[in-house]
Write a protein that holds these residues in place. Structure first.
Motif, PDB file in Angstrom:
ATOM      1  N   HIS A   1       0.702  -1.185  -0.038  1.00 33.11           N
ATOM      2  CA  HIS A   1      -0.068  -0.165   0.018  1.00 33.11           C
ATOM      3  C   HIS A   1       0.700   1.352   0.124  1.00 33.11           C
ATOM      4  O   HIS A   1       0.370   2.233   0.468  1.00 33.11           O
ATOM      5  N   GLY A   2       2.107   1.230  -0.761  1.00 38.31           N
ATOM      6  CA  GLY A   2       2.959   2.410  -0.548  1.00 38.31           C
ATOM      7  C   GLY A   2       3.842   2.518   0.414  1.00 38.31           C
ATOM      8  O   GLY A   2       4.468   3.601   0.537  1.00 38.31           O
ATOM      9  N   LEU A   3       3.802   1.603   1.572  1.00 35.61           N
ATOM     10  CA  LEU A   3       4.573   1.843   2.783  1.00 35.61           C
ATOM     11  C   LEU A   3       5.478   0.461   2.993  1.00 35.61           C
ATOM     12  O   LEU A   3       5.054  -0.644   2.233  1.00 35.61           O
ATOM     13  N   LEU A   4       6.551   0.895   3.661  1.00 31.58           N
ATOM     14  CA  LEU A   4       7.194  -0.597   4.072  1.00 31.58           C
ATOM     15  C   LEU A   4       6.475  -1.128   5.277  1.00 31.58           C
ATOM     16  O   LEU A   4       5.743  -0.301   5.951  1.00 31.58           O
TER      17      LEU A   4
ATOM     18  N   GLU B   1       3.777   2.361  12.780  1.00 33.25           N
ATOM     19  CA  GLU B   1       5.218   1.860  12.513  1.00 33.25           C
ATOM     20  C   GLU B   1       5.567   1.748  11.144  1.00 33.25           C
ATOM     21  O   GLU B   1       6.771   2.028  10.737  1.00 33.25           O
ATOM     22  N   ALA B   2       4.654   1.282  10.202  1.00 35.25           N
ATOM     23  CA  ALA B   2       4.762   1.209   8.897  1.00 35.25           C
ATOM     24  C   ALA B   2       5.166   2.840   8.284  1.00 35.25           C
ATOM     25  O   ALA B   2       6.307   3.309   7.774  1.00 35.25           O
ATOM     26  N   LEU B   3       4.474   3.838   8.911  1.00 32.74           N
ATOM     27  CA  LEU B   3       4.717   5.226   8.278  1.00 32.74           C
ATOM     28  C   LEU B   3       6.028   5.480   9.021  1.00 32.74           C
ATOM     29  O   LEU B   3       6.615   6.429   8.162  1.00 32.74           O
TER      30      LEU B   3
ATOM     31  N   ARG C   1      13.294   5.496   6.194  1.00 35.24           N
ATOM     32  CA  ARG C   1      14.178   4.728   5.277  1.00 35.24           C
ATOM     33  C   ARG C   1      13.793   5.147   3.803  1.00 35.24           C
ATOM     34  O   ARG C   1      14.683   5.018   2.950  1.00 35.24           O
ATOM     35  N   ARG C   2      12.625   5.473   3.373  1.00 34.76           N
ATOM     36  CA  ARG C   2      12.164   5.918   1.966  1.00 34.76           C
ATOM     37  C   ARG C   2      10.970   6.982   2.158  1.00 34.76           C
ATOM     38  O   ARG C   2      10.058   6.946   1.758  1.00 34.76           O
ATOM     39  N   PRO C   3      11.707   8.198   2.561  1.00 32.42           N
ATOM     40  CA  PRO C   3      10.719   9.244   2.580  1.00 32.42           C
ATOM     41  C   PRO C   3      10.188   9.669   1.095  1.00 32.42           C
ATOM     42  O   PRO C   3       9.065  10.536   0.979  1.00 32.42           O
ATOM     43  N   ASP C   4      10.829   9.164  -0.146  1.00 31.46           N
ATOM     44  CA  ASP C   4      10.331   9.564  -1.212  1.00 31.46           C
ATOM     45  C   ASP C   4       8.826   8.568  -1.364  1.00 31.46           C
ATOM     46  O   ASP C   4       8.009   9.068  -2.156  1.00 31.46           O
ATOM     47  N   LEU C   5       8.630   7.449  -0.708  1.00 35.80           N
ATOM     48  CA  LEU C   5       7.584   6.778  -0.690  1.00 35.80           C
ATOM     49  C   LEU C   5       6.247   7.471   0.022  1.00 35.80           C
ATOM     50  O   LEU C   5       5.233   7.572  -0.496  1.00 35.80           O
ATOM     51  N   VAL C   6       6.408   7.913   1.017  1.00 33.44           N
ATOM     52  CA  VAL C   6       5.739   9.044   1.859  1.00 33.44           C
ATOM     53  C   VAL C   6       5.238  10.018   1.070  1.00 33.44           C
ATOM     54  O   VAL C   6       4.071  10.569   1.167  1.00 33.44           O
TER      55      VAL C   6
ATOM     56  N   PHE D   1       8.887  13.745  10.634  1.00 34.49           N
ATOM     57  CA  PHE D   1       8.616  13.893   8.936  1.00 34.49           C
ATOM     58  C   PHE D   1       7.386  14.717   8.844  1.00 34.49           C
ATOM     59  O   PHE D   1       6.530  14.711   9.166  1.00 34.49           O
ATOM     60  N   GLN D   2       7.651  16.007   7.700  1.00 32.44           N
ATOM     61  CA  GLN D   2       6.609  16.684   7.348  1.00 32.44           C
ATOM     62  C   GLN D   2       5.701  16.053   6.369  1.00 32.44           C
ATOM     63  O   GLN D   2       5.939  15.537   5.221  1.00 32.44           O
ATOM     64  N   SER D   3       4.506  15.745   6.938  1.00 29.56           N
ATOM     65  CA  SER D   3       3.517  15.102   6.056  1.00 29.56           C
ATOM     66  C   SER D   3       3.105  15.680   4.839  1.00 29.56           C
ATOM     67  O   SER D   3       3.001  16.954   4.829  1.00 29.56           O
TER      68      SER D   3
END
Length: 262
Positions: free
Chosen positions: A181-184, A219-221, A227-232, A253-255
């Motif tokens: 779903h776009g997250l680790l 935790e996924a967020l 690790r992958r701010p590009d995914l967020v 992390f700035q959402s």
């Protein structure tokens, strides 16, 4: 699904008889054949490469054996069962990035044909000619260079085969894993509850399924942001609720903007 692989090192694919891919083959869910490119050579040395036009280091794979191989494995005429032409996949550092989304796309294909290049690569005319007959995709595992395409094919096949219906014992695991779903994926734990003075988080032992789901989401967020701010950053704004944004804020992390919190 039918899969054909062409390589000058067919022995490289012995692992495809193991684990869940091996079971999928045994159960008829995956019809897989590995072909030696040198089968389509006609000289005593079974030559598959030559020096590049324009000069430069290394060798380039010749078009003749590749052309004959693709003609044999993807003939223009339909087979008696009406089988259509395959999708040709060519691992290359110059290809489009391989992603979980592409794995899902490829899992819907009825026939995949992999061309494993070596040396400096395959003569471009092979791909150009093939593209007049079938879909062709050059695909890259990442921003690095390998000796050849074989290891990339193993990776792609693992990612695709596990998405085929009936391959995984518990198909529900596909919904919770990384990139689903776009997250680790959140951290995982099993018994014992305490190991070397490290405890499993209390929430996972609480039996409260709503709390557990919220913890895993948080935790996924957190993990993805670290690790992958590009995914967020690529998440659709409407996919994040107020609690999601609070979890990201707690992690520093700035959402992503553009969403009114629910």
């Amino acid at each position: 699904m039918r899969v054909d692989i062409v390589s000058i090192f067919p022995e490289y694919f012995a692992p495809l008889d193991l684990s869940l891919i091996g079971k999928a083959r045994a159960n008829g869910l995956l019809r897989l054949a590995v072909h030696d490119l040198r089968t389509w050579t006609h000289d005593v040395h079974r030559t598959v490469d030559d020096t590049p036009y324009g000069g430069g280091p290394g060798m380039v794979m010749r078009p003749e054996p590749w052309g004959e191989a693709l003609d044999a494995l993807a003939p223009d005429e339909l087979s008696p069962d009406g089988h259509t032409l395959p999708r040709l996949l060519v691992p290359s550092p110059a290809g489009v990035p391989f992603t979980q989304a592409m794995a899902h796309e490829l899992a819907t294909e009825s026939h995949l044909l992999f061309a494993c290049g070596r040396y400096e690569g395959i003569d471009q005319r092979v791909l150009d000619h093939a593209a007049t007959r079938m879909p062709v995709t050059e695909v890259s595992l990442g921003d690095y260079v390998l000796f050849g395409g074989e290891v990339a094919v193993l990776v792609i096949l693992e990612a695709v085969t596990r998405l085929l219906p009936g391959v995984l014992g518990n198909a529900g695991s596909l919904d919770e894993e990384s990139h689903a779903h776009g997250l680790l994926e959140a951290p995982l734990y099993t018994k014992p509850a305490t190991w070397r003075d490290l405890d499993v988080p209390e929430v996972l032992r609480s039996g409260d399924h709503a709390r557990i789901a919220r913890w895993r989401r948080d935790e996924a967020l957190r993990r993805t942001a670290a690790r992958r701010p590009d995914l967020v950053g690529a998440l659709p704004p409407e996919s994040l609720d107020q609690r999601d944004r609070a979890a990201l804020d707690r992690g520093g992390f700035q959402s992503p903007p553009g969403h009114v919190a629910k």
